[in-house]
Design a protein around this motif. Structure first.
Motif, PDB file in Angstrom:
ATOM      1  N   GLU A   1      43.548  32.653  41.373  1.00 38.19           N
ATOM      2  CA  GLU A   1      42.473  31.748  41.055  1.00 38.19           C
ATOM      3  C   GLU A   1      42.593  30.459  41.937  1.00 38.19           C
ATOM      4  OE1 GLU A   1      40.256  31.690  38.669  1.00 38.19           O
ATOM      5  OE2 GLU A   1      40.631  33.708  37.960  1.00 38.19           O
ATOM      6  N   ASP A   2      43.988  30.271  42.657  1.00 30.67           N
ATOM      7  CA  ASP A   2      43.948  29.295  43.420  1.00 30.67           C
ATOM      8  C   ASP A   2      43.575  29.499  44.974  1.00 30.67           C
ATOM      9  OD1 ASP A   2      45.441  28.063  41.309  1.00 30.67           O
ATOM     10  OD2 ASP A   2      47.102  28.970  41.844  1.00 30.67           O
TER      11      ASP A   2
ATOM     12  N   THR B   1      40.458  38.792  37.919  1.00 37.62           N
ATOM     13  CA  THR B   1      40.694  37.973  36.958  1.00 37.62           C
ATOM     14  C   THR B   1      39.740  37.289  35.788  1.00 37.62           C
ATOM     15  OG1 THR B   1      40.335  35.991  38.036  1.00 37.62           O
ATOM     16  CG2 THR B   1      42.562  37.072  38.313  1.00 37.62           C
ATOM     17  N   GLY B   2      38.704  37.726  35.932  1.00 35.36           N
ATOM     18  CA  GLY B   2      37.567  37.370  34.853  1.00 35.36           C
ATOM     19  C   GLY B   2      36.801  36.413  35.229  1.00 35.36           C
TER      20      GLY B   2
ATOM     21  N   GLU C   1      45.401  41.626  33.080  1.00 36.10           N
ATOM     22  CA  GLU C   1      46.000  40.971  32.235  1.00 36.10           C
ATOM     23  C   GLU C   1      45.547  39.569  32.299  1.00 36.10           C
ATOM     24  OE1 GLU C   1      48.092  39.731  29.082  1.00 36.10           O
ATOM     25  OE2 GLU C   1      47.815  41.631  29.655  1.00 36.10           O
ATOM     26  N   ARG C   2      45.328  39.079  33.412  1.00 36.67           N
ATOM     27  CA  ARG C   2      44.682  37.533  33.550  1.00 36.67           C
ATOM     28  C   ARG C   2      43.484  37.562  32.708  1.00 36.67           C
ATOM     29  NH1 ARG C   2      48.218  33.495  35.622  1.00 36.67           N
ATOM     30  NH2 ARG C   2      49.931  34.914  36.536  1.00 36.67           N
TER      31      ARG C   2
ATOM     32  N   LEU D   1      37.906  45.881  28.425  1.00 40.92           N
ATOM     33  CA  LEU D   1      38.538  45.885  29.642  1.00 40.92           C
ATOM     34  C   LEU D   1      39.282  47.154  29.845  1.00 40.92           C
ATOM     35  CD1 LEU D   1      39.945  42.365  29.774  1.00 40.92           C
ATOM     36  CD2 LEU D   1      38.502  43.018  31.476  1.00 40.92           C
ATOM     37  N   THR D   2      39.047  47.931  30.935  1.00 40.64           N
ATOM     38  CA  THR D   2      39.659  49.299  31.032  1.00 40.64           C
ATOM     39  C   THR D   2      40.282  49.233  32.600  1.00 40.64           C
ATOM     40  OG1 THR D   2      37.847  49.987  29.926  1.00 40.64           O
ATOM     41  CG2 THR D   2      38.830  51.561  31.303  1.00 40.64           C
ATOM     42  N   ARG D   3      41.374  49.936  32.669  1.00 40.50           N
ATOM     43  CA  ARG D   3      41.893  50.098  34.050  1.00 40.50           C
ATOM     44  C   ARG D   3      41.168  51.314  34.560  1.00 40.50           C
ATOM     45  NH1 ARG D   3      47.932  51.565  36.122  1.00 40.50           N
ATOM     46  NH2 ARG D   3      47.606  51.415  38.224  1.00 40.50           N
TER      47      ARG D   3
END
Length: 233
Positions: A29-30, A62-63, A88-89, A99-101
């Protein structure tokens, strides 16, 4: 098709996609600017985001894209990603319905269920675009759209820069990167039944150079692109 290795000027140690994004997830995100992808989405004339009832966010990371879609009124967004760390984020962010891997080329999501299939900054990790576009077509409802934001091939060639991150030790590490021309996208998407509806490209401008002063030498070069594909209703 050109090989990114012929343009690579960094020669970083390279890891696979799931490993790389797991290790990058805490700082992603950064380091990724909205100008790379979300600003391009903001500039599109289609789809009508408010008319989308269900979206598949492939390579959801991360969404960030899921949050952007929810902010435009999309009520249901299902995310898929290879990286447990990125998922996870995204889970913490709370913008996805599920959410699916999984792999963006074989998601396990229901066929014909989505008004919108969207992906951001993932295509450079696919050796072949055809399976992605075929899977997106399988997921799309009649009249649906596929929106893909890509790391621009021209920028990859002129900069010699793979997708990469800096790990906790300070080492720059590349994630497996492939070069796809815009014509490669067109050929693969059309073969899957998609029709190009819109194409926008973002260039390195004052905003980019303010954030990355060393990029002055890239001023005016396209850095990312958004492609909008449709299927007949």
């Amino acid at each position: 098709m050109p090989d990114f290795a012929d343009f690579d000027t960094r020669h970083y140690r390279t890891v696979d996609v799931a490993t790389g994004y797991d290790r990058w997830s805490s700082t992603y995100e950064d380091t990724v600017l909205d100008a790379m992808d979300l600003d391009l989405l903001d500039g599109l004339t289609r789809p009508d985001w408010a008319a989308v009832s269900r979206a598949a966010d492939l390579g959801c990371g991360t969404g960030r894209t899921g949050a952007w879609l929810r902010g435009r009124g999309v009520p249901r967004v299902d995310g898929v990603d290879l990286s447990p760390g990125m998922l996870e984020r995204a889970r913490t962010r709370g913008c996805h319905s599920t959410l699916t891997r999984g792999d963006v080329r074989d998601t396990g999501l229901p066929s014909g269920a989505y008004d919108l299939v969207v992906s951001s900054l993932i295509d450079e990790h696919l050796p072949d675009l055809a399976p992605y576009y075929a899977e997106a077509r399988r997921l799309a409802a009649p009249g649906g759209c596929c929106v893909l934001v890509a790391y621009h091939p021209q920028f990859m060639m002129v900069s010699g820069m793979p997708t990469h991150f800096t790990d906790a030790s300070g080492e720059d590490v590349a994630i497996s990167t492939h070069l796809h021309l815009l014509s490669d996208h067109t050929r693969a998407a059309m073969a899957a039944g998609w029709v190009l509806a819109e194409l926008r490209e973002a260039v390195v401008d004052d905003g980019w150079i303010a954030a990355k002063p060393k990029w002055e030498r890239f001023r005016g070069h396209p850095v990312s692109a958004a492609l909008v594909w449709t299927v007949p209703a």
